[in-house]
Scaffold this active site. Structure first.
Site, PDB file in Angstrom:
ATOM      1  CG  ASP A  67      -0.320  -0.554   2.482  1.00  0.00           C
ATOM      2  OD1 ASP A  67       0.926  -0.584   2.556  1.00  0.00           O
ATOM      3  OD2 ASP A  67      -1.049  -0.950   3.393  1.00  0.00           O
ATOM      4  CG  ASN A 136      -8.904  -1.954  11.788  1.00  0.00           C
ATOM      5  OD1 ASN A 136      -7.964  -2.610  11.359  1.00  0.00           O
ATOM      6  ND2 ASN A 136      -9.328  -0.857  11.201  1.00  0.00           N
ATOM      7  CG  HIS A 138      -5.824  -2.603   8.728  1.00  0.00           C
ATOM      8  ND1 HIS A 138      -5.961  -1.271   9.069  1.00  0.00           N
ATOM      9  CD2 HIS A 138      -4.506  -2.880   8.894  1.00  0.00           C
ATOM     10  CE1 HIS A 138      -4.790  -0.786   9.414  1.00  0.00           C
ATOM     11  NE2 HIS A 138      -3.884  -1.737   9.312  1.00  0.00           N
ATOM     12  CD  GLU A 143      -8.657   0.437   7.544  1.00  0.00           C
ATOM     13  OE1 GLU A 143      -8.771  -0.370   8.481  1.00  0.00           O
ATOM     14  OE2 GLU A 143      -7.865   1.386   7.579  1.00  0.00           O
TER      15      GLU A 143
HETATM   16  C1  F6R Z   1       1.391  -1.493   6.097  1.00  0.00           C
HETATM   17  C2  F6R Z   1       0.203  -2.311   6.209  1.00  0.00           C
HETATM   18  C3  F6R Z   1      -0.622  -2.333   7.461  1.00  0.00           C
HETATM   19  C4  F6R Z   1       0.194  -2.687   8.699  1.00  0.00           C
HETATM   20  C5  F6R Z   1      -0.705  -2.704   9.946  1.00  0.00           C
HETATM   21  C6  F6R Z   1       0.077  -2.988  11.208  1.00  0.00           C
HETATM   22  O1  F6R Z   1       1.969  -1.648   4.822  1.00  0.00           O
HETATM   23  O2  F6R Z   1      -0.118  -2.952   5.275  1.00  0.00           O
HETATM   24  O3  F6R Z   1      -1.657  -3.265   7.279  1.00  0.00           O
HETATM   25  O4  F6R Z   1       0.789  -3.935   8.521  1.00  0.00           O
HETATM   26  O5  F6R Z   1      -1.345  -1.475  10.072  1.00  0.00           O
HETATM   27  O6  F6R Z   1       0.912  -1.897  11.477  1.00  0.00           O
HETATM   28  P1  F6R Z   1       2.007  -1.952  12.623  1.00  0.00           P
HETATM   29  O7  F6R Z   1       3.017  -2.965  12.198  1.00  0.00           O
HETATM   30  O8  F6R Z   1       2.594  -0.557  12.665  1.00  0.00           O
HETATM   31  O9  F6R Z   1       1.306  -2.335  13.885  1.00  0.00           O
END
Ligand code: F6R
EC number: 3.5.99.6
Length: 241
Positions: A67, A136, A138, A143
């Site tokens: 992303d 959440n 994702h 989401e």
């Molecule tokens: C980032 C991504 C997100 C993160 C998720 C967890 O490229 O795809 O899905 O993997 O938000 O983020 P952290 O590792 O900061 O807890």
């Protein structure tokens, strides 16, 4: 799903880096699906270390990131382009033309998302997809929703994600409210998936992902249907299972 419990974040990072290295050794021109966020930083550190010691070669590896924020230029410090460059790409011998990240500056979201989807197909899909887990549920920026969205697309970030990201932006700076994300189809089509989870604050959601019903309200729960998922999580994250 295979689960590996690790002592802590460091141990998780090392084990995950081992899995990625094995993939790179077995298939030097593999396609790696990469994530940003705090979870994989230790993994990238470890891969860089092994590269510097001469144990890893990125010259043929291709990468596809999950992303990018919409509206952030690659040189913006909070863009995922910048993140990947800082933690991995600028420190290893990857061929720049092998790096793929959605272009957050392309305002034509349909063109950008279509291009990205096609590019993944032309690469022959993803060999190993690394995923972090949002609080959440994702994955990428897929989401919670009323249905699973298959394709790469523009998404509105939820308030909880915007809040979680706020810590990475300086005060007064606006936090992006939209992103481009790979969809569930490309993620689920990856031949192998590595889900990394660390910390007690992820214990509740990890339990839902692994033991709860498969629902688009917990996007990562769809991983239960994938034939080759490895979860590497520390003791704290596995505390509720
Ligand atoms: C980032 C991504 C997100 C993160 C998720 C967890 O490229 O795809 O899905 O993997 O938000 O983020 P952290 O590792 O900061 O807890």
């Amino acid at each position: 799903m295979r689960i590996y419990e690790t002592r802590d974040y460091r141990d998780m990072s090392r084990k995950a880096a081992n899995v990625i290295s094995a993939q790179m050794i077995l298939k030097p021109d593999c396609v790696l699906g990469l994530a940003t966020g705090s979870t994989p930083i230790g993994v990238y550190e470890q891969l860089v270390d092994w590269y510097q010691k001469g144990d890893l070669d990125f010259s043929q590896v291709k990468t596809v990131n999950l992303d990018e924020y919409r509206g952030l230029a690659p040189d913006h410090e909070q863009s995922y382009h910048y993140f990947m460059d800082r933690h991995l790409f600028s420190r290893v011998n990857i061929n720049r033309s092998h790096i793929h990240i959605p272009d957050g500056m392309n305002e034509d979201w349909q063109e950008e998302c279509g291009r990205y989807e096609q590019m993944i197909e032309e690469l022959g899909g993803i060999d190993l997809q690394i995923l972090g887990l949002g609080h959440n549920g994702h994955i990428g920026f897929n989401e919670p929703d009323f249905q699973f969205a298959p394709l790469t697309r523009r998404v509105d970030l939820t308030e909880s994600t915007i809040e979680a990201n706020r810590r990475f932006f300086s005060e007064g700076e606006s936090v992006p409210r939209q992103a481009y994300t790979m969809g569930i189809k490309a993620i689920m089509s990856a031949r192998k998936i590595l889900l990394l989870v660390s910390g007690a604050d992820k214990a509740d959601i990890l339990k839902k992902v692994m033991e709860g019903p498969i629902t688009p309200q917990v996007p990562a729960s769809i991983l239960q249907l994938h034939p080759d998922v490895t979860v590497i999580a520390d003791r704290e994250a596995l505390g509720k299972l």
